[in-house]
Scaffold this active site. Sequence first.
Site: not given
Ligand SMILES: Cc1ncc(C[n+]2csc(CCOP(=O)(O)OP(=O)(O)O)c2C)c(N)n1
Length: 356
Positions: A254, A258, A267
């Site tokens: 990425r 985020h 970070y």
């Molecule tokens: C069940 C849940 N917990 C927390 C969140 C907050 N949240 C949104 S994206 C994210 C991280 C996701 O990381 P990843 O699966 O690696 O996907 P990326 O965003 O890097 O594409 C979090 C913790 C959420 N949307 N849903």
Amino acid sequence: MPYKELDNGVKRLEILDENGEVDEELEPQIGESRLLEMYKDFVLSRKLDEKIFKMQRRGEAGTYARFKGQEASQIGPAYAMDSEDWFVPSFREGAFWVSRGLSLKKFFRYWMGDEFGHTVEGNNMPLSIPVGSQISHAAGIGIASQVLEKDAATLVYFGDGATSQGDFHSGMNFAGTFNLPVVFLCQNNQYAISTPREKQTAAKSLAQKARAYGFEGIQVDGNDVLAMYKAVKDALNEARQGKGPKLIEAVTYRVTDHTTSDDWTRYRDKEEVKRWKEKDPLDRFESYLKDKSIIEEEKIEEVEDKADEKVEKVAEEAKSMEDPEPEKMFEHVYSETPERLKRQLESLKSAHGGDS
Ligand SMILES: Cc1ncc(C[n+]2csc(CCOP(=O)(O)OP(=O)(O)O)c2C)c(N)n1
């Protein structure tokens, strides 16, 4: 031997390297016009991503999750899929959306906070914000395909962070146990917000997690559109032939925040980001196509101009749509609205001077 073997026994596929050099033995046979279409999708996707980001900065769109730098992990698979196959996205698959030919206006509207953006057509599921929840839905679709004897496979997207969710375990376990026609595509972009991949799991790769569920997991260079195309095409074919599920870990990065509410400088270090930017999937594909004389500078300019025009036009169409009434958000949540929600709806209506 098409796949390299990593020291953890996981196979890894790479076809088009960082310098645009291609492994001719592995190069998938994609016609010139299709390669050009893929390129146009790359350019359009990047412009789309940039546009929504700018709209967010101007207050014209809500929080937005950019996909810049992850296009190869999405465009390759979209071209590998049949229209009858099911696409089950997470929330960072804008380039797949473009290549799948889904409505760009709906994509804009989704990020502008309109549920209209959720009304996708065909065998495509809407975006899923709760991390990992779509993985068990994909297993469910796989079961339905089996029961209904459909010749369709399911491709489900999720991030590295989602592999720590219970839904990942349930979905993968069901798929392995029932030999479901589901391909699990983890876009390992190295971070779940500020959590680096090393803090997500002690496993050496995410791909190897498939072993625990009784099927194969492979790693693919996620910035290599040819490798992503081949890996997903092979996996979907095998799934349709009843050979069961597969996990594909697309190793990518990425390069942006985020979401628009994040600040990556807090970070990770700039050197790391710079190193990954040098692996850009669009630059890589562009030099491959130049070597094949499929594009040259003039053509690139023409493709970029057309993409700009398209994005601007659709953005204007999306902006000119009337915003939905806030009450709309109560629809399609429950088949029968519970009393508690009915009361909330009433209080919202009176706050807005609606029906009361
Ligand atoms: C069940 C849940 N917990 C927390 C969140 C907050 N949240 C949104 S994206 C994210 C991280 C996701 O990381 P990843 O699966 O690696 O996907 P990326 O965003 O890097 O594409 C979090 C913790 C959420 N949307 N849903």
